[in-house]
Design a protein around this motif. Sequence first.
Motif, PDB file in Angstrom:
ATOM      1  N   GLY A   1       0.789  -1.221   0.000  1.00  0.00           N
ATOM      2  CA  GLY A   1       0.000   0.000   0.000  1.00  0.00           C
ATOM      3  C   GLY A   1       0.820   1.268   0.000  1.00  0.00           C
ATOM      4  O   GLY A   1       0.312   2.344   0.340  1.00  0.00           O
ATOM      5  N   ARG A   2       2.091   1.200  -0.392  1.00  0.00           N
ATOM      6  CA  ARG A   2       2.960   2.375  -0.391  1.00  0.00           C
ATOM      7  C   ARG A   2       2.988   3.087  -1.741  1.00  0.00           C
ATOM      8  O   ARG A   2       3.780   3.993  -1.940  1.00  0.00           O
ATOM      9  CB  ARG A   2       4.381   1.968   0.018  1.00  0.00           C
ATOM     10  CG  ARG A   2       4.480   1.521   1.474  1.00  0.00           C
ATOM     11  CD  ARG A   2       5.906   1.304   1.931  1.00  0.00           C
ATOM     12  NE  ARG A   2       6.472   0.077   1.380  1.00  0.00           N
ATOM     13  CZ  ARG A   2       7.560   0.037   0.642  1.00  0.00           C
ATOM     14  NH1 ARG A   2       8.196   1.150   0.333  1.00  0.00           N
ATOM     15  NH2 ARG A   2       8.028  -1.112   0.180  1.00  0.00           N
ATOM     16  N   ALA A   3       2.118   2.658  -2.666  1.00  0.00           N
ATOM     17  CA  ALA A   3       2.014   3.331  -3.972  1.00  0.00           C
ATOM     18  C   ALA A   3       0.549   3.651  -4.247  1.00  0.00           C
ATOM     19  O   ALA A   3      -0.306   2.762  -4.211  1.00  0.00           O
ATOM     20  CB  ALA A   3       2.579   2.434  -5.068  1.00  0.00           C
ATOM     21  N   ASP A   4       0.267   4.926  -4.492  1.00  0.00           N
ATOM     22  CA  ASP A   4      -1.118   5.338  -4.769  1.00  0.00           C
ATOM     23  C   ASP A   4      -1.458   5.204  -6.251  1.00  0.00           C
ATOM     24  O   ASP A   4      -2.611   4.984  -6.615  1.00  0.00           O
ATOM     25  CB  ASP A   4      -1.329   6.791  -4.339  1.00  0.00           C
ATOM     26  CG  ASP A   4      -1.171   6.953  -2.831  1.00  0.00           C
ATOM     27  OD1 ASP A   4      -1.631   6.061  -2.097  1.00  0.00           O
ATOM     28  OD2 ASP A   4      -0.565   7.957  -2.405  1.00  0.00           O
ATOM     29  N   VAL A   5      -0.452   5.375  -7.099  1.00  0.00           N
ATOM     30  CA  VAL A   5      -0.660   5.293  -8.553  1.00  0.00           C
ATOM     31  C   VAL A   5       0.368   4.328  -9.133  1.00  0.00           C
ATOM     32  O   VAL A   5       1.553   4.408  -8.808  1.00  0.00           O
ATOM     33  CB  VAL A   5      -0.504   6.679  -9.224  1.00  0.00           C
ATOM     34  CG1 VAL A   5      -0.710   6.557 -10.737  1.00  0.00           C
ATOM     35  CG2 VAL A   5      -1.500   7.683  -8.638  1.00  0.00           C
ATOM     36  N   VAL A   6      -0.094   3.417  -9.968  1.00  0.00           N
ATOM     37  CA  VAL A   6       0.784   2.450 -10.630  1.00  0.00           C
ATOM     38  C   VAL A   6       0.765   2.734 -12.132  1.00  0.00           C
ATOM     39  O   VAL A   6      -0.296   2.770 -12.748  1.00  0.00           O
ATOM     40  CB  VAL A   6       0.328   1.001 -10.363  1.00  0.00           C
ATOM     41  CG1 VAL A   6       1.234   0.012 -11.104  1.00  0.00           C
ATOM     42  CG2 VAL A   6       0.328   0.703  -8.870  1.00  0.00           C
ATOM     43  N   ILE A   7       1.942   2.973 -12.699  1.00  0.00           N
ATOM     44  CA  ILE A   7       2.073   3.214 -14.136  1.00  0.00           C
ATOM     45  C   ILE A   7       2.919   2.096 -14.721  1.00  0.00           C
ATOM     46  O   ILE A   7       3.994   1.803 -14.206  1.00  0.00           O
ATOM     47  CB  ILE A   7       2.734   4.579 -14.429  1.00  0.00           C
ATOM     48  CG1 ILE A   7       1.933   5.706 -13.769  1.00  0.00           C
ATOM     49  CG2 ILE A   7       2.845   4.810 -15.933  1.00  0.00           C
ATOM     50  CD1 ILE A   7       2.591   7.056 -13.896  1.00  0.00           C
TER      51      ILE A   7
END
Length: 459
Positions: free
Chosen positions: A12-18
């Motif tokens: 949960g340490r990334a709000d946006v995944v590209i």
Amino acid sequence: ERYDAYCRIREGRADVVIGTRSAVFSPVKNLGAIIIDEEQEHTYKSDQNPKYHARDVARFRCAHNKALMLLASATPSLESYRKAKEGVYTLVTLKERYGSARLPRVEVADMRREAGGGVLSPLVERLAAQLCRVTEAGEQSILFLNRRGYNHFVSCRSCGEAVTCPRCSVALTYHTRKGTYREGELVCHWCGHRAPLPEECPACHSPHLARQGFGTQRVEEELGTLLPSARVLRMDTDTASSKLSYDRMLGAFRAHAADVLLGTQMVTKGHDFPDVTLVGVLMADMSLYLDDYRAGERTFSMLTQVIGRAGRAEKEGLAVIQTANPDSEIIRLACAQDYEAFYEREIRLRRLLVFPPFCDIALMTLSGMLETEVLRAATLLAEMLRQKLAQSYADVELVTFGPFEAPVYRVDNKYRMRMVIKCGLSRRTRELFAALLCAFQRGGNGTPLLSVDFNPSNL
């Protein structure tokens, strides 16, 4: 790095995944949206095991998590646009370009007139003149040719045979070596085989060999003659083999370290260069004649996208389309950027011929090192399918074609036979194909490998 990113997302340490295609499987805990840009791209479909389409995975995940799926494209796939027209998806249309940008003017250059006048250059007179004008004005140009190498193939003037790969049933492409246009070698674009240019024909031993066609290397040489003071940047898989080199070249072009960007499909989509005022498309009709029902759709999408690279700021843009078929309706509609008219034309054709989205297609491929074994297995597969449809799967409706040779019959010394099946995918249909796969897996080490691909990106 992939594993570290995976752990960050899972914790949960990334709000946006590209990411690319596989990012659709990211273990996001509280999924709110999946956005797929250029959703029509066939590269979202994985043709290697496990075979999946990122758009289908995204649709399932968004439904499961009650999240939003946003598909973005200037040229949507027919499947997605039909769902939007029928109300399955919500259609949101952007009718204007960002800021003050306007669509470029488009001119179609007839290559037949140039060839009839004895002109052998890859660049027609109109495009050459515009390249000179734009370069002198200090502006930039993009040239698109979907064929790498120097010459497309080498053939014998005496017997007409082309020099082919010893491991694949395709002609070898002539590539020049880095730093010179005079020395080169023959390369197979399927298995990577390399060989020196022969002095005589391997079939009839005639010394009269001719190099035919042209690719990005030949056009690069032509630009050096036409624009001796211009800086030309060639971008294809020969020059941009890594992510770093790809990003470095785009950064150099954006910083005006080059005047002309020449390349394959890498240069057509997603780029925003404010000083690009000229786009040239070489051999625009080349992809129209591929043996795939999506040939028209892909040609329209490719032309529409590359035309849109010109005039993205205040300066007016121009696109010059070189083609030997200027009367083609698909090319005309792409030049007019009229997706709606193209969709209506193409969807009528698909409905009449019963092609996706009005059915599903299953591609069954048998491959093996021994040609006789592959042919025998193909006959056995067709008979097994016929028996199952007559007995336990009589309720499944299929239209079968084949078995027949794959378009490229031999790749890296493996022979390939295919069956193309029109069907409607359901639980029963999948059970049928699973039964066929299991039957061939039990055959032992000598049995050719059977693979099944639903709605493949290429036929």
